[in-house]
Design a protein around this motif. Structure first.
Motif, PDB file in Angstrom:
ATOM      1  N   THR A 127      -2.098  -1.307  -3.668  1.00 36.74           N
ATOM      2  CA  THR A 127      -3.229  -0.447  -3.313  1.00 36.74           C
ATOM      3  C   THR A 127      -2.701   0.967  -3.139  1.00 36.74           C
TER       4      THR A 127
ATOM      5  N   ALA B 234      -5.598  -3.041   8.645  1.00 35.56           N
ATOM      6  CA  ALA B 234      -5.033  -3.629   7.425  1.00 35.56           C
ATOM      7  C   ALA B 234      -5.722  -4.936   7.045  1.00 35.56           C
TER       8      ALA B 234
ATOM      9  N   LEU C 181      -4.715  -5.529   3.365  1.00 33.69           N
ATOM     10  CA  LEU C 181      -3.402  -4.900   3.244  1.00 33.69           C
ATOM     11  C   LEU C 181      -2.420  -5.585   4.185  1.00 33.69           C
TER      12      LEU C 181
ATOM     13  N   THR D  36       0.849  -1.186   0.000  1.00 31.43           N
ATOM     14  CA  THR D  36       0.000   0.000   0.000  1.00 31.43           C
ATOM     15  C   THR D  36       0.885   1.236   0.000  1.00 31.43           C
TER      16      THR D  36
END
Length: 182
Positions: free
Chosen positions: A120, A156, A161, A90
């Motif tokens: 992401t 997360a 994530l 991320t």
């Protein structure tokens, strides 16, 4: 045609949960099913001097969104397209704008590039205090940046994530903010 209908329905569904017009416009341009997360309970952060001001934005000639006044700091989580394997990586991106506005065009371009690789992207919509408040210029955006990183790490798993693979980056004033947050 089905994609456009799905996109319109997704935007309407997300808008029902309190998404601002600037976020909705940005999400529409990404063409993704994004998650919008308010950074502070009730939308008001610490030391907030603009809680009663409405958020202002405009769509520039090139179609990019410029946010002139942030009344509710938030982050827009932009996952990779369906069919692209997520890597768990991320990158939180802070738009530039000279601490006077937030120009999202560079974030939009970077999000497309990151998403294509399975990462992401996260647009951080941070508070931009009035120019006369020099202390606020340094303090408020940094509070929003630190809060966003903390929320991403703590939630997360919910968003798919990896909390150990969260990076930061920014453009112009957003780069300055990213350096301060680092």
């Amino acid at each position: 045609m089905r994609t456009l209908i799905f996109l319109a329905v997704s935007i309407m569904a997300v808008s029902a949960f309190g998404v601002t017009d600037s976020e909705s416009n940005f999400i529409q341009r990404t063409g993704r099913d994004c998650t919008v997360v308010e950074l502070w309970p009730g939308g008001t952060g610490p030391d907030d001097s603009k809680s009663n001001m409405g958020e202002q934005f405009k769509t520039k000639d090139d179609g990019w969104v410029q946010i002139l006044s942030v009344s509710r700091p938030s982050m827009v989580i932009i996952p990779p397209k369906q069919g692209v394997r997520s890597t768990g990586v991320t990158l939180v991106l802070w738009p530039g704008g000279g601490y006077g506005s937030l120009c999202t065009g560079t974030v939009e371009q970077e999000a497309r590039w990151l998403n294509a690789m399975g990462a992401t992207a996260v647009l951080l919509k941070y508070r931009v205090p009035p120019r006369i408040d020099d202390r606020g210029k340094r303090r408020l955006p940094l509070q929003d940046a630190q809060r966003a990183i903390g929320l991403l790490r703590s939630r997360a798993g919910e968003w798919g994530l990896d909390p150990k693979k969260i990076g930061i980056g920014g453009f112009s004033a957003g780069g300055h903010l990213a350096a301060n947050a680092g």
